[in-house]
Design an enzyme around this catalytic site. Structure first.
Site, PDB file in Angstrom:
ATOM      1  N   PRO A   2      -3.512 -15.783   4.633  1.00 20.98           N
ATOM      2  CA  PRO A   2      -4.930 -15.709   4.246  1.00 20.98           C
ATOM      3  C   PRO A   2      -5.421 -17.040   3.674  1.00 20.98           C
ATOM      4  O   PRO A   2      -4.776 -17.624   2.819  1.00 20.98           O
ATOM      5  CB  PRO A   2      -4.975 -14.600   3.190  1.00 20.98           C
ATOM      6  CG  PRO A   2      -3.573 -14.401   2.737  1.00 20.98           C
ATOM      7  CD  PRO A   2      -2.682 -14.876   3.835  1.00 20.98           C
ATOM      8  N   GLU A   3      -6.528 -17.511   4.213  1.00 16.03           N
ATOM      9  CA  GLU A   3      -7.177 -18.698   3.661  1.00 16.03           C
ATOM     10  C   GLU A   3      -8.472 -18.240   3.000  1.00 16.03           C
ATOM     11  O   GLU A   3      -8.717 -17.041   2.878  1.00 16.03           O
ATOM     12  CB  GLU A   3      -7.411 -19.731   4.776  1.00 16.03           C
ATOM     13  CG  GLU A   3      -6.082 -20.205   5.396  1.00 16.03           C
ATOM     14  CD  GLU A   3      -6.233 -21.301   6.439  1.00 16.03           C
ATOM     15  OE1 GLU A   3      -7.193 -22.064   6.370  1.00 16.03           O
ATOM     16  OE2 GLU A   3      -5.368 -21.394   7.327  1.00 16.03           O
ATOM     17  N   HIS A  91       6.503  -2.402   2.652  1.00 12.67           N
ATOM     18  CA  HIS A  91       5.998  -3.608   1.993  1.00 12.67           C
ATOM     19  C   HIS A  91       4.814  -3.339   1.066  1.00 12.67           C
ATOM     20  O   HIS A  91       4.129  -4.256   0.645  1.00 12.67           O
ATOM     21  CB  HIS A  91       5.606  -4.645   3.040  1.00 12.67           C
ATOM     22  CG  HIS A  91       6.728  -5.001   3.967  1.00 12.67           C
ATOM     23  ND1 HIS A  91       7.858  -5.651   3.529  1.00 12.67           N
ATOM     24  CD2 HIS A  91       6.908  -4.763   5.284  1.00 12.67           C
ATOM     25  CE1 HIS A  91       8.684  -5.815   4.556  1.00 12.67           C
ATOM     26  NE2 HIS A  91       8.130  -5.281   5.621  1.00 12.67           N
ATOM     27  N   ARG A 109       6.018 -10.780   2.711  1.00 13.75           N
ATOM     28  CA  ARG A 109       6.802 -11.952   2.286  1.00 13.75           C
ATOM     29  C   ARG A 109       6.858 -12.111   0.770  1.00 13.75           C
ATOM     30  O   ARG A 109       7.536 -12.993   0.259  1.00 13.75           O
ATOM     31  CB  ARG A 109       6.253 -13.209   2.961  1.00 13.75           C
ATOM     32  CG  ARG A 109       6.441 -13.101   4.481  1.00 13.75           C
ATOM     33  CD  ARG A 109       5.949 -14.311   5.203  1.00 13.75           C
ATOM     34  NE  ARG A 109       6.747 -15.500   4.892  1.00 13.75           N
ATOM     35  CZ  ARG A 109       6.514 -16.686   5.412  1.00 13.75           C
ATOM     36  NH1 ARG A 109       5.515 -16.854   6.252  1.00 13.75           N
ATOM     37  NH2 ARG A 109       7.256 -17.710   5.082  1.00 13.75           N
TER      38      ARG A 109
END
Ligand SMILES: [Zn+2]
Length: 270
Positions: A2-3, A91, A109
């Site tokens: 994500p930016e 997750h 992650r």
């Protein structure tokens, strides 16, 4: 990863659902994120009412009565609104429960982050050293020109440095440089004033186009089945190695630059 546009779209997607609501419970299933979720995080943030959801760089700030919940989506995190009774996936490390609805953090992650602070969040050590907002008033051609004078790196690396300007990762750095006609390897310190002006405009246009693309996906946040809230867009150069340039038809090249893949057109970028 994500930016800025993805985080901003996340903010816009969740804000209407949590504004004015009280955090009735917090479920931490796995505290081992980028920073360990503090043991007292749930106790301190539960019972707080959300007054505003803002963003600084890629940090989401849930401004509440008596403090702020700071969240970062890391490299792979996403937030979804969901019925808290829906069984969590592997997750799904954290739920913020708001009166019968949950905001669920999925972060394969585990580079995300969730902390509570009573102090001014903008002065928190994580946020205090952040650079300017690329869509804010401080990101001007003068600023970029001044900042690049003392730089010893390539312009792409400088654009991706969050201490200079926040929220621009590999995708939007590549796209902005294409729009500005600047080669990713160009030395930052050699950029003329005119090119700084073009680049500032290109960064803004690139981010605004991404926000516009994401706006149409806002409703995805209320779907419990979507894998993430991220949206599809078409890029000029990113991930298009070997494909024809959308401006000149030449082949898009790729090269490793500072551990990241750069994509560019040698005709359009010099
Ligand atoms: Zn081209």
């Amino acid at each position: 990863m994500p930016e800025l546009p993805e985080v901003e779209i996340t903010r816009r997607g969740i804000e209407p659902f949590v504004l004015g609501k009280t955090i009735t419970a917090i479920v931490v299933r796995n505290p081992n994120l980028r920073q360990r979720v503090p043991r007292d995080f749930a106790r301190r943030a539960t019972g707080r009412r959300v007054k505003r959801v803002t963003r600084r760089g890629k940090y989401l700030l849930f401004e509440c009565d008596g403090g702020t919940l700071i969240m970062h989506l890391g490299m792979s995190g996403s937030l979804r609104l969901i019925d808290p009774k829906v069984p969590p996936g592997k997750h799904d490390h954290l739920d913020l429960v708001f009166e019968g609805q949950a905001l669920r953090l999925r972060d394969p992650r585990r580079f995300g982050l969730a902390i509570w602070t009573k102090k001014d969040p903008l002065k928190h050590p994580l946020l205090a050293a952040l650079g300017v907002e690329p869509l804010g008033e401080q990101f001007t051609p003068e600023f970029l020109h001044r900042t690049t004078r003392r730089s010893e790196t390539g312009i792409k690396q400088l654009l991706m440095n969050a201490k200079v300007v926040v929220g621009i990762g590999n995708i939007y750095a590549n796209e902005s440089l294409f729009r500005a006609g600047i080669h990713p390897r160009a030395l930052a310190s050699r950029l003329t004033r005119a090119r700084c002006e073009r680049l500032v405009r290109a960064v803004r246009e690139t981010l605004l186009a991404a926000l516009a693309a994401g706006g149409s996906s806002l409703r995805d946040f209320v779907h419990s089945d979507g894998a993430s809230g991220y949206f599809q867009q078409s890029y000029y150069v990113y991930d298009r190695a070997g494909l024809p340039c959308r401006a000149c038809g030449g082949a898009i090249r790729t090269a490793r630059l500072g551990q990241r893949s750069s994509f560019y057109c040698t005709n359009c970028q010099s």
